[in-house]
Design a protein around this motif. Structure first.
Motif, PDB file in Angstrom:
ATOM      1  N   VAL A 119      -2.331   2.840  -4.268  1.00 45.15           N
ATOM      2  CA  VAL A 119      -2.063   1.957  -4.127  1.00 45.15           C
ATOM      3  C   VAL A 119      -3.052   1.128  -2.782  1.00 45.15           C
ATOM      4  O   VAL A 119      -2.145   1.464  -1.290  1.00 45.15           O
ATOM      5  CB  VAL A 119      -0.946   2.013  -4.202  1.00 45.15           C
ATOM      6  CG1 VAL A 119      -0.575   0.684  -4.606  1.00 45.15           C
ATOM      7  CG2 VAL A 119      -0.702   2.280  -5.480  1.00 45.15           C
ATOM      8  N   GLN A 120      -3.419  -0.053  -2.851  1.00 42.29           N
ATOM      9  CA  GLN A 120      -4.082  -0.374  -2.164  1.00 42.29           C
ATOM     10  C   GLN A 120      -3.699  -2.623  -3.042  1.00 42.29           C
ATOM     11  O   GLN A 120      -4.946  -2.765  -3.387  1.00 42.29           O
ATOM     12  CB  GLN A 120      -5.544  -0.520  -1.728  1.00 42.29           C
ATOM     13  CG  GLN A 120      -5.283   1.102  -0.530  1.00 42.29           C
ATOM     14  CD  GLN A 120      -6.506   1.240  -0.711  1.00 42.29           C
ATOM     15  OE1 GLN A 120      -7.508   0.552   0.028  1.00 42.29           O
ATOM     16  NE2 GLN A 120      -6.787   2.102  -1.037  1.00 42.29           N
ATOM     17  N   SER A 148       0.117  -1.590  -0.171  1.00 39.79           N
ATOM     18  CA  SER A 148      -0.178   0.175  -0.013  1.00 39.79           C
ATOM     19  C   SER A 148       0.844   1.004  -0.238  1.00 39.79           C
ATOM     20  O   SER A 148       2.440   0.523   0.292  1.00 39.79           O
ATOM     21  CB  SER A 148      -1.467   0.344   0.928  1.00 39.79           C
ATOM     22  OG  SER A 148      -0.340  -0.314   2.307  1.00 39.79           O
ATOM     23  N   SER A 149       0.628   2.197  -0.110  1.00 37.46           N
ATOM     24  CA  SER A 149       0.851   3.782  -0.331  1.00 37.46           C
ATOM     25  C   SER A 149       0.443   4.474   0.960  1.00 37.46           C
ATOM     26  O   SER A 149      -0.709   4.288   1.438  1.00 37.46           O
ATOM     27  CB  SER A 149       1.210   4.136  -1.411  1.00 37.46           C
ATOM     28  OG  SER A 149      -0.675   4.511  -1.815  1.00 37.46           O
ATOM     29  N   SER A 208      -3.872  -7.699  -7.205  1.00 36.53           N
ATOM     30  CA  SER A 208      -5.067  -7.478  -7.566  1.00 36.53           C
ATOM     31  C   SER A 208      -5.391  -6.631  -6.333  1.00 36.53           C
ATOM     32  O   SER A 208      -4.332  -6.727  -5.262  1.00 36.53           O
ATOM     33  CB  SER A 208      -6.118  -9.449  -7.480  1.00 36.53           C
ATOM     34  OG  SER A 208      -6.118 -10.337  -7.864  1.00 36.53           O
ATOM     35  N   GLY A 209      -6.064  -5.859  -6.378  1.00 39.17           N
ATOM     36  CA  GLY A 209      -6.306  -4.642  -5.565  1.00 39.17           C
ATOM     37  C   GLY A 209      -7.357  -3.527  -6.038  1.00 39.17           C
ATOM     38  O   GLY A 209      -7.249  -3.649  -7.442  1.00 39.17           O
ATOM     39  N   LEU A 234      -8.630   2.046 -10.646  1.00 38.34           N
ATOM     40  CA  LEU A 234      -7.960   1.422 -11.981  1.00 38.34           C
ATOM     41  C   LEU A 234      -8.399  -0.070 -11.049  1.00 38.34           C
ATOM     42  O   LEU A 234      -7.394  -0.697  -9.571  1.00 38.34           O
ATOM     43  CB  LEU A 234      -6.695   1.271 -11.811  1.00 38.34           C
ATOM     44  CG  LEU A 234      -6.938   2.431 -13.015  1.00 38.34           C
ATOM     45  CD1 LEU A 234      -4.979   2.145 -13.665  1.00 38.34           C
ATOM     46  CD2 LEU A 234      -7.382   2.527 -14.212  1.00 38.34           C
ATOM     47  N   GLN A 235      -8.805  -0.601 -11.341  1.00 37.30           N
ATOM     48  CA  GLN A 235      -9.960  -2.633 -10.361  1.00 37.30           C
ATOM     49  C   GLN A 235      -8.421  -3.616 -11.165  1.00 37.30           C
ATOM     50  O   GLN A 235      -8.817  -4.085 -12.485  1.00 37.30           O
ATOM     51  CB  GLN A 235     -11.096  -2.815 -10.721  1.00 37.30           C
ATOM     52  CG  GLN A 235     -10.920  -3.988  -9.334  1.00 37.30           C
ATOM     53  CD  GLN A 235     -10.952  -3.799  -7.426  1.00 37.30           C
ATOM     54  OE1 GLN A 235     -12.105  -2.078  -7.801  1.00 37.30           O
ATOM     55  NE2 GLN A 235      -9.842  -4.014  -7.002  1.00 37.30           N
ATOM     56  N   LEU A 236      -7.915  -3.809 -10.139  1.00 36.12           N
ATOM     57  CA  LEU A 236      -6.800  -4.986 -11.217  1.00 36.12           C
ATOM     58  C   LEU A 236      -6.655  -6.453 -10.619  1.00 36.12           C
ATOM     59  O   LEU A 236      -7.258  -7.142  -9.237  1.00 36.12           O
ATOM     60  CB  LEU A 236      -5.045  -4.761 -10.324  1.00 36.12           C
ATOM     61  CG  LEU A 236      -4.023  -4.006 -11.403  1.00 36.12           C
ATOM     62  CD1 LEU A 236      -5.099  -2.558 -10.980  1.00 36.12           C
ATOM     63  CD2 LEU A 236      -2.847  -3.431 -10.263  1.00 36.12           C
ATOM     64  N   SER A 237      -7.101  -7.784 -11.578  1.00 31.76           N
ATOM     65  CA  SER A 237      -7.663  -8.175 -11.187  1.00 31.76           C
ATOM     66  C   SER A 237      -6.246  -9.516 -11.757  1.00 31.76           C
ATOM     67  O   SER A 237      -5.959 -10.004 -12.865  1.00 31.76           O
ATOM     68  CB  SER A 237      -8.790  -8.888 -11.552  1.00 31.76           C
ATOM     69  OG  SER A 237      -9.343 -10.461 -11.120  1.00 31.76           O
TER      70      SER A 237
END
Length: 342
Positions: free
Chosen positions: A284-285, A278-279, A315-316, A326-329
């Motif tokens: 960022v998470q 995380s930031s 992911s996150g 932005l959803q990262l998967s």
């Protein structure tokens, strides 16, 4: 969530300034000339350091990662003066296996490093293992020749601003770091004579050099991937450049966004456990799930290294400056945990 937008300084022509000290700051571009001969280096008692100290205390490493549709290539060359080391591995997400080659050689045997991130050539060669990285103002060129895989690749860097900074390190040193992610790739990559698909491949590079701490450690996160159809890159690190500056940034569709300091939570005793990254300001998470680990442990008196580089999936959530989320998967990427005594 607060916005983190640091002020960038104009990149100097020469790293070492008229007063004999580096130009410190977060820059708007690459620093081309490493005029190290002009650096006034003192020991810990404020006396002028001798020639041996100047030589052995300077460290440099270069790293390239290229992510394809179902594979990841990672390559490194490191010169720590007492020795030089390097590796190249090609990981397959389909089989969860990697073909890995590496070298550890005394002194500068078989190794040459480049003068700057935009002018020079680094080489490492031993028996059937050959790696070369050529840097220019517009691109990085990578050549690999091992018994199993070969590469002749170009990373185009001229189209976007890199993360470039120089920060004080310890009492009397400095570290220059330059990184850029989500870069276009062209050329050829072959595994056992078969060409791999580069049409959607994206790459990142890392040039780090300076008079670093005798004992140091870092945690690191890196992504080069397509997210929502756009090129996305991420670099986050903790442990080296944190004397008022941090080396955290993302790239989205060719634009750089600097990020606040990073926090890494993970379990060194469990290589399968997820990482939480995380930031400070919440941009960022992410959660990182390791799939493969390249590990080295060396302890030979003067030198020690406990190195773990993981390939895995992210992911996150990542939030852009304009508020876009932005959803990262299951996005492919790297994470690293490293202790060094050098």
């Amino acid at each position: 969530m607060s916005s983190y937008q640091p002020t960038l300084s104009k990149a100097p022509t020469d790293l070492i300034q008229a007063n004999g000290q580096p130009a410190f700051g977060l820059f708007d571009g690459s620093v081309a000339h490493f005029n190290l001969q002009n650096f006034v280096y003192h020991n810990l008692m404020d006396k002028k350091a001798n020639a041996l100290a100047r030589y052995f205390h300077y460290k440099q490493f270069q790293f390239i990662c290229i992510t394809g549709p179902d594979w990841l290539l990672a390559v490194a060359i490191a010169d720590i003066r007492y020795a030089n080391s390097g590796f190249a591995y090609l990981y397959s997400f389909d089989t969860n296996q990697a073909i890995s080659k590496g070298v550890l050689l005394p002194g500068a045997l078989g190794c040459q490093m480049s003068d700057s991130p935009s002018k020079g050539e680094a080489r490492q060669q031993f028996n059937r293992y050959k790696v070369a990285i050529k840097t220019t103002p517009t691109d990085w060129q990578l050549q690999i020749d091992t018994k199993v895989f070969k590469a002749d690749l170009t990373l185009t860097k001229a189209e976007q601003i890199p993360l470039a900074l120089c920060a004080p390190t310890g009492y009397n040193g400095f570290t220059y770091t330059e990184k850029s992610n989500a870069l276009k790739v062209s050329g050829k990559l072959e595994l056992q004579g078969k060409s791999l698909d580069l049409t959607q491949a994206l790459a990142g590079y890392d040039f780090s050099a300076g008079f670093m701490r005798r004992q140091t450690s870092w945690r690191w996160s890196s992504i080069n991937a397509l997210v929502e159809g756009q090129a996305f890159g991420l670099n986050m690190a903790a442990g080296v450049n944190e004397t008022g500056l941090c080396e955290n940034a993302l790239w989205w569709d060719g634009q750089i966004q600097h990020l606040s300091p990073a926090c890494f939570e993970f379990d060194r005793k469990n290589d399968k456990a997820p990482w939480h990254i995380s930031s400070l300001c919440g941009e960022v998470q992410l959660e990182f799930t390791p799939l493969y680990c390249r590990q080295e442990k060396v302890n030979i008196g003067l030198l020690a290294s406990n190195f773990r580089q993981y390939v895995g999936l992210y992911s996150g959530l990542v939030v852009l400056h304009n508020g876009t989320k932005l959803q990262l998967s299951a996005v492919k990427g790297l994470a690293e945990d490293h202790y060094a005594r050098w």
